[in-house]
Motif scaffolding. Structure first.
Motif, mmCIF file in Angstrom:
data_model
loop_
_atom_site.group_PDB
_atom_site.id
_atom_site.type_symbol
_atom_site.label_atom_id
_atom_site.label_comp_id
_atom_site.label_asym_id
_atom_site.label_seq_id
_atom_site.Cartn_x
_atom_site.Cartn_y
_atom_site.Cartn_z
ATOM 1 N N ASN A 1 5.299 -37.158 -33.698
ATOM 2 C CA ASN A 1 5.671 -35.966 -32.933
ATOM 3 C C ASN A 1 6.956 -35.334 -33.473
ATOM 4 O OD1 ASN A 1 5.436 -34.141 -30.577
ATOM 5 N ND2 ASN A 1 7.285 -35.213 -29.916
ATOM 6 N N ALA A 2 7.949 -36.157 -33.760
ATOM 7 C CA ALA A 2 9.228 -35.653 -34.277
ATOM 8 C C ALA A 2 9.045 -35.010 -35.652
ATOM 9 C CB ALA A 2 10.254 -36.784 -34.341
ATOM 10 N N ILE A 3 8.234 -35.621 -36.499
ATOM 11 C CA ILE A 3 7.997 -35.061 -37.833
ATOM 12 C C ILE A 3 7.283 -33.716 -37.715
ATOM 13 C CG2 ILE A 3 6.692 -35.337 -39.985
ATOM 14 C CD1 ILE A 3 7.257 -38.397 -39.705
ATOM 15 N N GLU A 4 6.224 -33.681 -36.911
ATOM 16 C CA GLU A 4 5.425 -32.455 -36.806
ATOM 17 C C GLU A 4 6.159 -31.332 -36.082
ATOM 18 O OE1 GLU A 4 1.845 -33.899 -34.945
ATOM 19 O OE2 GLU A 4 1.013 -34.577 -36.858
ATOM 20 N N ASN A 5 6.830 -31.643 -34.972
ATOM 21 C CA ASN A 5 7.411 -30.603 -34.120
ATOM 22 C C ASN A 5 8.871 -30.283 -34.395
ATOM 23 O OD1 ASN A 5 5.016 -30.069 -32.566
ATOM 24 N ND2 ASN A 5 5.328 -32.088 -31.666
ATOM 25 N N ASN A 6 9.535 -31.114 -35.175
ATOM 26 C CA ASN A 6 10.932 -30.848 -35.520
ATOM 27 C C ASN A 6 11.089 -30.675 -37.026
ATOM 28 O OD1 ASN A 6 11.060 -32.819 -32.964
ATOM 29 N ND2 ASN A 6 12.699 -31.316 -32.859
ATOM 30 N N TYR A 7 10.708 -31.695 -37.768
ATOM 31 C CA TYR A 7 10.928 -31.670 -39.221
ATOM 32 C C TYR A 7 10.075 -30.598 -39.899
ATOM 33 C CZ TYR A 7 11.465 -33.375 -43.985
ATOM 34 O OH TYR A 7 11.739 -33.469 -45.332
ATOM 35 N N LEU A 8 8.758 -30.714 -39.814
ATOM 36 C CA LEU A 8 7.881 -29.768 -40.514
ATOM 37 C C LEU A 8 7.963 -28.362 -39.919
ATOM 38 C CD1 LEU A 8 4.807 -32.088 -41.155
ATOM 39 C CD2 LEU A 8 6.518 -31.317 -42.826
ATOM 40 N N GLU B 1 1.960 -33.145 -44.635
ATOM 41 C CA GLU B 1 0.983 -34.205 -44.367
ATOM 42 C C GLU B 1 1.705 -35.551 -44.295
ATOM 43 O OE1 GLU B 1 -3.054 -36.037 -46.427
ATOM 44 O OE2 GLU B 1 -1.672 -34.845 -47.649
ATOM 45 N N ILE B 2 1.551 -36.226 -43.181
ATOM 46 C CA ILE B 2 2.127 -37.563 -43.035
ATOM 47 C C ILE B 2 1.190 -38.552 -43.710
ATOM 48 C CG2 ILE B 2 2.838 -39.360 -41.422
ATOM 49 C CD1 ILE B 2 3.338 -37.072 -39.367
ATOM 50 N N LEU B 3 1.701 -39.265 -44.703
ATOM 51 C CA LEU B 3 0.900 -40.237 -45.433
ATOM 52 C C LEU B 3 0.978 -41.628 -44.820
ATOM 53 C CD1 LEU B 3 1.859 -39.183 -49.067
ATOM 54 C CD2 LEU B 3 -0.165 -38.503 -47.750
ATOM 55 N N ASP B 4 2.168 -41.985 -44.324
ATOM 56 C CA ASP B 4 2.355 -43.344 -43.805
ATOM 57 C C ASP B 4 3.608 -43.388 -42.942
ATOM 58 O OD1 ASP B 4 1.799 -46.112 -43.554
ATOM 59 O OD2 ASP B 4 3.139 -46.606 -45.219
ATOM 60 N N ILE B 5 3.535 -44.194 -41.910
ATOM 61 C CA ILE B 5 4.710 -44.496 -41.086
ATOM 62 C C ILE B 5 4.719 -46.000 -40.863
ATOM 63 C CG2 ILE B 5 5.871 -44.225 -38.857
ATOM 64 C CD1 ILE B 5 4.510 -41.478 -38.617
ATOM 65 N N ARG B 6 5.833 -46.621 -41.164
ATOM 66 C CA ARG B 6 5.985 -48.071 -40.954
ATOM 67 C C ARG B 6 7.184 -48.305 -40.042
ATOM 68 N NH1 ARG B 6 4.104 -51.248 -46.230
ATOM 69 N NH2 ARG B 6 2.485 -49.789 -46.850
ATOM 70 N N VAL B 7 6.951 -49.082 -39.010
ATOM 71 C CA VAL B 7 7.985 -49.355 -38.014
ATOM 72 C C VAL B 7 8.255 -50.848 -37.969
ATOM 73 C CG1 VAL B 7 8.592 -49.216 -35.568
ATOM 74 C CG2 VAL B 7 7.225 -47.394 -36.617
ATOM 75 N N VAL B 8 9.535 -51.206 -37.985
ATOM 76 C CA VAL B 8 9.971 -52.581 -37.774
ATOM 77 C C VAL B 8 11.153 -52.518 -36.822
ATOM 78 C CG1 VAL B 8 10.847 -54.703 -38.810
ATOM 79 C CG2 VAL B 8 9.238 -53.263 -40.099
ATOM 80 N N ASN B 9 10.930 -53.000 -35.610
ATOM 81 C CA ASN B 9 11.964 -52.976 -34.576
ATOM 82 C C ASN B 9 12.479 -51.558 -34.369
ATOM 83 O OD1 ASN B 9 11.690 -55.765 -34.132
ATOM 84 N ND2 ASN B 9 13.085 -56.208 -35.817
ATOM 85 N N SER B 10 13.761 -51.305 -34.637
ATOM 86 C CA SER B 10 14.329 -49.976 -34.370
ATOM 87 C C SER B 10 14.494 -49.128 -35.628
ATOM 88 C CB SER B 10 15.689 -50.121 -33.685
ATOM 89 O OG SER B 10 16.613 -50.718 -34.588
ATOM 90 N N ILE B 11 13.838 -49.550 -36.723
ATOM 91 C CA ILE B 11 13.887 -48.748 -37.946
ATOM 92 C C ILE B 11 12.469 -48.395 -38.381
ATOM 93 C CG2 ILE B 11 16.094 -49.704 -38.716
ATOM 94 C CD1 ILE B 11 14.464 -51.377 -40.773
ATOM 95 N N ALA B 12 12.360 -47.311 -39.137
ATOM 96 C CA ALA B 12 11.049 -46.892 -39.624
ATOM 97 C C ALA B 12 11.214 -46.070 -40.892
ATOM 98 C CB ALA B 12 10.329 -46.059 -38.563
#
Length: 149
Positions: A36-43, A100-111
């Motif tokens: 959501n943040a990538i699509e509605n804020n970043y892009l 286009e979002i290719l990949d998102i990886r999340v580990v705890n509070s980082i991504a």
């Protein structure tokens, strides 16, 4: 003995499936928030040239690194946003724009998110590092490269 080993293997496999689903369930909410943040804020901010929208996803002091046309690229987020503010937006240029979002990886509070951006006559690959700060996912580092060559 074979029956015992088969049952033990099946139980072990079921535990792995439960753990895997739990991890996925926990990350789904974070991945949705980052998407959501990538699509509605970043892009959207890049496309419209709206630095208020774009700037809202960056943590203050974020650094932007990369290369464009083989040349090193480095800016602070403030300089990057100033450049966005003072250029013709992709929306106003009438040229194709696609994120286009290719990949998102999340580990705890980082991504980390990997994104393709077609803008003007360029193709960029962005790697955005996120940190969840006070419940909000913010970009804390941006790396990019120009794939147009």
């Amino acid at each position: 003995m074979k029956t015992f080993l088969l049952i033990a293997f099946m139980l072990w496999n079921l535990q792995g499936i439960k753990a895997q689903n739990k991890i996925t369930m926990e990350n789904q909410e974070d991945i949705a928030a980052i998407t959501n943040a990538i699509e509605n804020n970043y892009l959207k901010g890049i496309y419209e040239g709206d630095v208020r929208i774009l700037g809202s996803i960056f943590y203050p002091g974020t650094l932007v690194y990369g290369d464009i046309k083989g040349q090193p690229y480095f800016k602070t987020v403030d300089l990057y946003l100033d450049g966005v503010k003072n250029r013709q937006s992709p929306k106003d240029s009438g040229k194709p724009f696609k994120g286009e979002i290719l990949d998102i990886r999340v580990v705890n509070s980082i991504a980390v998110a990997e994104i393709n951006v077609k803008m003007y006559d360029f193709y960029y690959r962005d790697f955005l590092s996120f940190h969840k700060i006070n419940g909000k996912w913010l970009i804390v580092n941006k790396m990019l490269t120009d794939l147009s060559q």
